[in-house]
Design an enzyme around this catalytic site. Structure first.
Site, PDB file in Angstrom:
ATOM      1  N   GLU A 241       0.804  -1.224   0.000  1.00 57.50           N
ATOM      2  CA  GLU A 241       0.000   0.000   0.000  1.00 57.50           C
ATOM      3  C   GLU A 241       0.836   1.272   0.000  1.00 57.50           C
ATOM      4  OE1 GLU A 241      -3.853   0.042   2.057  1.00 57.50           O
ATOM      5  OE2 GLU A 241      -3.148  -1.755   3.113  1.00 57.50           O
ATOM      6  N   HIS A 257       8.756 -26.196   5.480  1.00 57.34           N
ATOM      7  CA  HIS A 257       8.115 -27.443   5.066  1.00 57.34           C
ATOM      8  C   HIS A 257       7.411 -27.311   3.724  1.00 57.34           C
ATOM      9  CE1 HIS A 257       8.775 -29.440   8.995  1.00 57.34           C
ATOM     10  NE2 HIS A 257       8.774 -28.189   9.424  1.00 57.34           N
ATOM     11  N   LYS A 351     -13.631  -0.705  -4.863  1.00 59.00           N
ATOM     12  CA  LYS A 351     -14.814  -0.362  -4.076  1.00 59.00           C
ATOM     13  C   LYS A 351     -15.857   0.361  -4.928  1.00 59.00           C
ATOM     14  CE  LYS A 351     -12.641  -0.180   0.490  1.00 59.00           C
ATOM     15  NZ  LYS A 351     -12.323   0.671   1.657  1.00 59.00           N
TER      16      LYS A 351
END
Length: 358
Positions: A241, A257, A351
């Site tokens: 951001e 892993h 948005k």
């Protein structure tokens, strides 16, 4: 990247930062003091008797406050603390749940939906917001609400998005001593603000040095499970951001892993990657050894590796100090990249289209 940027030229930094994100980062300790005061002085508290779990509802820059609460308070309270980044809440939540609904804007649609679920499930509510629909609904339902200052980017309001809730949780009798420890952590952050702020020269400013090291790179941040896993995620989000660059994170030992195998050999992409490890100075010896060996393996596969040993007298100082360093680094990197750290145009566009297209 513009290589002519001088991180020690205060006037140049100000010109390149019209939204004053660097000033917002520098003022974080002051924000934390104010946030603690707001929680300590909140007049109307939710009922505390019988609470057996805490749920934090939020998204994006607001939700990281829940991650911090969980990392710092789950052991202190002895209660399970869950963070919900979604429209819906699980049915296991109910009247024994303190639900903290956090939306800086007050208009985050996922959080509003989860807030309605919390009401339906009979949870006790504490709201953290600067306004919007969430504040309107909270007042309508007479839920406990901390009204935080408006005018910031949500990611720059971090102190307001977890410390008032922590103070309220202590006032409900669910733990003791956290507020005192938090004030001590604020003093620690004030020291770091001087050390990492714009006035401090690059020669003695580790945040500026890290930004220079990351310029033109793809940051990958690995934190150790628990506190520094939260910090690593915050670093990743701040690079996204503030710095406007892709960035990634994982935690140890889990990445040993799976993800370590992805760094198969040095190639055009991996040479652009700078790996940052966040390791507590007093980490478990086996974790410290894992970081040491993993860093050695990756040095042959990526563009660079930095191991940062995170200090602090308490868990709160360690976590907030690690987060604070990342906030500074991300803003300095933005200025080196020639971008304004404040706007988040892609989020605003998403948005807008979600609202327009139903």
């Amino acid at each position: 990247m513009e290589d002519r940027v001088n991180l020690d030229d205060v006037m140049e930094l100000e010109q390149r930062d019209p939204g004053n994100m660097l000033a917002a980062v520098e003022s974080f300790p002051r924000q934390c003091r104010e946030a603690l005061r707001m929680g300590r002085e909140l007049a109307d508290l939710p009922p505390g008797e019988g609470i057996s779990r805490i749920a934090y509802l939020g998204m994006g820059g607001s939700a990281i406050g829940g991650d911090i609460l969980r990392a710092l308070l789950e052991e202190a309270t002895g209660l399970p603390i869950s963070v919900h980044r979604s429209y819906r809440l699980p049915a296991l939540l109910g009247p024994d749940t303190l639900a903290v609904a956090a939306s800086y804007s007050g208009n985050t649609e996922e959080t509003l939906s989860a807030y309605d679920d919390a009401i339906y499930l009979g949870c006790r509510l504490l709201v953290l917001t600067s306004g919007g629909q969430l504040l309107e609904r909270a007042r309508g339902y007479r839920h406990s609400c901390v009204v935080i200052p408006a005018g910031l980017q949500p990611r720059a309001a971090l102190g307001y998005l977890f410390l008032p809730a922590a103070a309220v949780i202590e006032r409900l009798g669910l733990m003791q001593g956290f507020v005192r420890v938090s004030y001590e952590a604020v003093e620690y952050l004030e020291e770091k603000a001087t050390e990492w702020g714009r006035i401090s020269s690059t020669a003695r400013n580790f945040a500026k040095q890290m930004a220079l090291r990351l310029a033109g790179k793809v940051p990958v941040v690995y934190g150790t499970e628990g506190l520094l896993g939260v910090a690593a995620y915050r670093w990743k989000c701040q690079f996204n951001e503030n710095s406007k660059v892709p960035a990634f994170h994982h935690v140890l030992p889990e990445m040993n892993h799976n993800e370590i195998v992805g760094w198969h050999r040095a190639d055009e992409f991996s040479r652009r990657v700078e790996v940052v490890f966040l390791l507590e100075e007093d980490a478990h010896p086996r974790i410290a050894k894992r970081v040491e060996i993993t860093a050695d393996i990756l040095r042959e596969k990526v563009g660079g590796v930095t191991v940062i040993r995170v200090g602090g007298r308490t868990r709160t100082e360690k976590l907030l100090g690690a987060i604070y360093l990342g906030d500074f680094v991300s803003v300095y990197l933005a200025l080196l990249n020639g971008v304004d750290p404040t706007p988040v145009e892609s989020i605003a566009l998403l948005k807008e289209r979600m609202a327009r297209e139903g």
